[in-house]
Design a protein around this motif. Structure first.
Motif, short mmCIF file in Angstrom:
data_model
loop_
_atom_site.label_atom_id
_atom_site.label_comp_id
_atom_site.label_asym_id
_atom_site.label_seq_id
_atom_site.Cartn_x
_atom_site.Cartn_y
_atom_site.Cartn_z
N GLN A 18 10.06 -3.72 -7.06
CA GLN A 18 8.40 -4.37 -7.67
C GLN A 18 9.36 -5.93 -7.32
OE1 GLN A 18 8.08 -3.54 -11.69
NE2 GLN A 18 6.37 -1.66 -10.88
N HIS A 19 11.05 -5.95 -7.72
CA HIS A 19 10.96 -7.26 -7.86
C HIS A 19 11.38 -7.66 -6.35
CE1 HIS A 19 14.02 -6.96 -11.53
NE2 HIS A 19 12.66 -7.35 -12.18
N ARG A 20 11.25 -6.63 -5.45
CA ARG A 20 12.13 -7.28 -4.20
C ARG A 20 10.38 -7.75 -3.49
NH1 ARG A 20 14.90 -2.91 -2.00
NH2 ARG A 20 14.86 -3.05 0.48
N ALA A 21 9.47 -6.59 -3.94
CA ALA A 21 8.19 -7.18 -3.41
C ALA A 21 7.88 -8.59 -4.26
CB ALA A 21 6.71 -6.33 -3.74
N SER A 22 7.79 -8.88 -4.88
CA SER A 22 7.39 -10.09 -6.12
C SER A 22 8.15 -11.31 -5.57
CB SER A 22 7.64 -10.28 -7.23
OG SER A 22 7.48 -8.81 -7.59
N ASP A 32 0.28 -1.10 -0.37
CA ASP A 32 -0.07 -0.09 0.59
C ASP A 32 0.96 1.42 -0.05
OD1 ASP A 32 -1.77 -1.80 -0.45
OD2 ASP A 32 -3.06 -1.58 2.44
N TYR A 33 1.87 1.62 1.40
CA TYR A 33 2.64 2.48 0.96
C TYR A 33 3.83 2.59 0.09
CZ TYR A 33 6.56 5.69 2.32
OH TYR A 33 6.86 6.44 2.43
N LEU A 34 4.01 1.43 -1.10
CA LEU A 34 3.87 1.80 -2.53
C LEU A 34 3.75 2.30 -3.16
CD1 LEU A 34 6.33 -1.82 -2.94
CD2 LEU A 34 7.22 0.15 -2.14
N LYS A 35 2.40 1.93 -3.14
CA LYS A 35 1.40 2.89 -3.97
C LYS A 35 1.08 4.31 -4.08
CE LYS A 35 -0.81 -1.53 -4.89
NZ LYS A 35 -2.35 -2.44 -4.64
N GLU A 36 1.28 4.37 -2.75
CA GLU A 36 1.18 5.60 -2.43
C GLU A 36 1.89 7.08 -2.18
OE1 GLU A 36 0.47 5.67 1.44
OE2 GLU A 36 -2.26 4.31 1.25
N ARG A 37 3.41 6.17 -2.05
CA ARG A 37 4.52 7.37 -1.72
C ARG A 37 5.26 7.44 -3.31
NH1 ARG A 37 7.64 10.79 0.60
NH2 ARG A 37 9.90 10.71 0.75
N LYS A 38 5.37 9.06 -3.66
CA LYS A 38 5.80 9.64 -4.55
C LYS A 38 7.29 9.93 -4.07
CE LYS A 38 1.43 10.78 -6.98
NZ LYS A 38 1.13 11.95 -8.01
N GLN A 39 8.46 9.31 -5.66
CA GLN A 39 10.05 10.02 -5.14
C GLN A 39 10.68 10.63 -7.02
OE1 GLN A 39 11.40 10.23 -2.69
NE2 GLN A 39 13.39 11.21 -3.71
N PHE A 40 10.50 12.04 -7.36
CA PHE A 40 11.48 11.88 -8.52
C PHE A 40 9.75 11.60 -9.29
CE2 PHE A 40 15.03 9.70 -6.59
CZ PHE A 40 15.52 10.64 -6.53
N GLY A 41 8.44 11.89 -8.90
CA GLY A 41 7.44 12.63 -9.43
C GLY A 41 6.05 11.13 -9.90
N ARG A 42 7.77 10.14 -9.52
CA ARG A 42 6.29 8.90 -9.71
C ARG A 42 6.14 7.79 -8.64
NH1 ARG A 42 10.40 6.08 -13.21
NH2 ARG A 42 9.30 4.15 -13.83
N THR A 43 5.42 7.14 -8.39
CA THR A 43 4.80 6.63 -7.09
C THR A 43 6.31 5.47 -6.76
OG1 THR A 43 3.76 4.97 -8.53
CG2 THR A 43 2.70 6.37 -7.16
N ILE A 44 6.77 5.41 -5.68
CA ILE A 44 8.02 3.89 -5.17
C ILE A 44 7.88 2.61 -5.95
CG2 ILE A 44 8.44 5.80 -4.46
CD1 ILE A 44 8.44 3.50 -1.53
N GLY A 45 6.27 2.41 -6.44
CA GLY A 45 6.10 1.41 -6.89
C GLY A 45 6.24 1.00 -8.13
N GLU A 46 6.93 2.43 -8.83
CA GLU A 46 7.36 2.19 -10.29
C GLU A 46 8.30 1.49 -10.21
OE1 GLU A 46 5.08 5.13 -12.47
OE2 GLU A 46 4.22 5.57 -10.83
N PHE A 47 9.14 1.63 -9.29
CA PHE A 47 10.77 1.73 -9.26
C PHE A 47 10.64 -0.08 -10.27
CE2 PHE A 47 10.85 5.77 -7.79
CZ PHE A 47 11.20 5.83 -8.55
N GLN A 48 11.67 -0.69 -10.67
CA GLN A 48 11.81 -1.94 -11.37
C GLN A 48 12.36 -3.12 -9.81
OE1 GLN A 48 13.77 -3.67 -14.32
NE2 GLN A 48 11.75 -4.36 -15.06
N ALA A 49 13.75 -2.40 -8.45
CA ALA A 49 14.27 -2.45 -8.21
C ALA A 49 12.92 -3.28 -7.17
CB ALA A 49 15.29 -1.76 -7.53
#
Length: 379
Positions: free
Chosen positions: A281-285, A262-279
């Motif tokens: 996503q890999h750790r979450a998967s 939920d936090y990955l979908k909300e927190r923004k960094q560099f203009g994007r939600t941090i859940g969009e960063f592939q690294a």
């Protein structure tokens, strides 16, 4: 058996999730913690669990219980792990109920099981005497005295030991520390003369106790099981607790994962939600797949306890070790992905990390269980 819940078990899970979310959310845990509640749990909630049939989940219907199995107990404990619910479910409804069901006399069952089923009685197992779990290292002595015994020694990390009405104490009636022969289990009244209880608040804010027994007198009827041959019974009770803890760890890890996603979908960094960063996503998967493996191992251990409890040792140890390792990973990933605020009191994920670290140690950490599996397999 398929590693899935039956329709009835799934209904129990949904009912437990709804009840605990309403009556024992994390706010309930925080309230008890902040008030420095001496019991560490709510007696009213424990009685409500009795009314729901949870306190007596492993108690036969003849003694007022639900007469269900370990899978059902695990379902409830997994949901309790999601909300950090403080209760005597593990110590009383699982460990003590198992020992009394399997090894108690008719008189002992009649005396203790109805109170457990109603959510009125609290029992606790006292086994460890050192910082690390080593059940065969029982040194607390029980010497013959008239028609009974005198117990002397200390126990540490006794879950719910400060609140227990009755204690199940592992004592040595023969042999020496390190031997499995010569261990006997005793039922000791919590108000017995010579028993001192020092409440200890653990890092996860739960209450345990250090017990000191100074010539505590019990009669022969206090023996639970067979004299000098109690280690086998102790192993059965511990395995029930380990499987229950594995289920709770899976619940805590799952909730930590959900909070993190939920936090990955909300927190923004560099203009994007941090859940969009592939690294990330890999750790979450990776964590998701590990959680599914831990859940499968936990369910298999619970199913085995229901089907053939005397042969469940290896799979129970596997489940406890796997659930502990995966839950630790979930808490570490959660704190890292939340950033520094993950360990502040404003964020629940830090509370889960502390609970997981304690549950991982209780009744044996992953290293203990890896060694136990090797020994059980003849290595």
């Amino acid at each position: 058996m398929p590693l899935v819940l039956t329709e009835e078990q799934a209904m129990l899970r949904d009912a437990a999730r709804g009840f605990l979310s309403e009556h024992a959310p994390i706010a309930h845990f925080r309230k008890l913690r902040d008030a420095k509640d001496p019991l560490g749990f709510s007696r009213d909630l424990w009685r409500s669990m009795g009314e729901m049939g949870w306190a007596g989940v492993l108690v036969p219907e003849a003694f007022g219980g639900s007469g269900l199995g370990y899978v059902e107990a695990g379902v409830i404990l997994e949901e309790a792990g999601r909300t950090l619910t403080p209760s005597p479910l593990l110590s009383t409804a699982v460990v003590a109920a198992t020992l009394l069901n399997r090894f108690g006399s008719d008189a002992q069952k009649q005396k203790y099981l109805p109170g457990i089923a109603k959510g009125e009685a609290v029992l606790a197992l006292a086994v460890d005497e050192a910082p690390k779990h080593k059940p065969e290292a029982v040194a607390l002595t029980a010497t013959r005295s008239g028609n009974g015994f005198r117990l002397s020694g200390t126990k540490v990390l006794v879950l719910d030991g400060a609140a227990a009405d009755t204690l199940i104490v592992a004592a040595r009636t023969a042999g020496s520390a390190g031997e499995t022969d010569g261990v006997t289990l005793f039922l000791v009244d919590g108000a017995a003369k010579g028993l001192a209880r020092d409440a200890t608040v653990l890092v996860d804010y739960r209450n345990a106790a250090r017990l000191t027994l100074d010539n505590v007198e019990v009669d022969a009827d206090a023996v639970l099981g067979t004299l000098d041959q109690g280690f086998g019974a102790l192993a059965v009770g511990l395995d029930a607790g380990r499987a229950g803890l594995a289920a709770e760890l899976v619940g805590s890890a799952s909730q930590t994962f959900d909070l993190t996603v939920d936090y990955l979908k909300e927190r923004k960094q560099f203009g994007r939600t941090i859940g969009e960063f592939q690294a990330l996503q890999h750790r979450a998967s990776h964590l998701f797949t590990e959680l599914e493996l831990a859940r499968a191992a936990s369910l298999k251990a619970l199913q085995t306890l229901d089907a053939k409890p005397d042969g469940a040792g290896p799979i129970v140890s596997l489940a406890k070790a796997k659930a502990g390792s995966v839950a630790k990973l979930a808490s570490q990933e959660g704190v890292q992905m939340f950033g520094g605020m993950g360990m502040t009191d404003d964020v629940d994920v830090g509370l889960f990390m502390k609970r997981i670290r304690v549950a991982q140690e209780v009744f044996g950490d992953p290293a203990f269980h890896a060694d136990r599996i090797a020994r059980l397999r003849g290595y």
